[in-house]
Design a protein around this motif. Structure first.
Motif, mmCIF file in Angstrom:
data_model
loop_
_atom_site.group_PDB
_atom_site.id
_atom_site.type_symbol
_atom_site.label_atom_id
_atom_site.label_comp_id
_atom_site.label_asym_id
_atom_site.label_seq_id
_atom_site.Cartn_x
_atom_site.Cartn_y
_atom_site.Cartn_z
ATOM 1 N N ASN A 1 -22.824 -29.270 12.796
ATOM 2 C CA ASN A 1 -23.658 -29.187 11.609
ATOM 3 C C ASN A 1 -24.130 -30.610 11.310
ATOM 4 O O ASN A 1 -23.360 -31.426 10.787
ATOM 5 N N THR A 2 -25.368 -30.923 11.638
ATOM 6 C CA THR A 2 -25.880 -32.285 11.452
ATOM 7 C C THR A 2 -25.961 -32.679 9.990
ATOM 8 O O THR A 2 -26.040 -33.865 9.672
ATOM 9 N N ASP A 3 -25.929 -31.719 9.086
ATOM 10 C CA ASP A 3 -25.950 -32.039 7.650
ATOM 11 C C ASP A 3 -24.659 -32.729 7.214
ATOM 12 O O ASP A 3 -24.616 -33.362 6.160
ATOM 13 N N LYS B 1 -28.435 -37.208 13.677
ATOM 14 C CA LYS B 1 -28.457 -36.745 12.287
ATOM 15 C C LYS B 1 -29.857 -36.315 11.842
ATOM 16 O O LYS B 1 -30.018 -35.299 11.170
ATOM 17 N N TYR B 2 -30.870 -37.075 12.231
ATOM 18 C CA TYR B 2 -32.226 -36.808 11.763
ATOM 19 C C TYR B 2 -33.128 -36.177 12.823
ATOM 20 O O TYR B 2 -34.345 -36.108 12.640
#
Length: 79
Positions: A75-77, A32-33
């Motif tokens: 899409n990691t967002d 995610k980050y």
């Protein structure tokens, strides 16, 4: 978002993870980050989150994996 805020959010996610899903949650948070932490060393990451230095290898793996996943449409967002 600055690193200290990211580390705090990761610590919270890990502390809320069920005991048998801790490692999975850690991997998910690393993915995610990954973009925001691309200039952070694995040692800095482990120190910032407060996890064992041995997880530094996992951090490097997940950062590399993230690029492949994003190329495939992740899409990691949304994580």
């Amino acid at each position: 978002m600055n690193e200290s805020v990211i580390y705090k959010q990761i610590r919270e996610a890990l502390s809320n993870a069920p005991r048998n899903q801790y490692t999975m949650e850690m991997h998910l948070q690393m993915i995610k980050y990954a973009d925001q932490l691309k200039n952070v060393t694995s040692k800095e990451f482990c120190e910032g989150v407060g996890i064992k230095p041995s997880f530094g290898t996992e951090f490097s793996k997940m950062r590399n994996l993230t690029q492949r996943l994003k190329s495939a449409g992740l899409n990691t967002d949304l994580l």
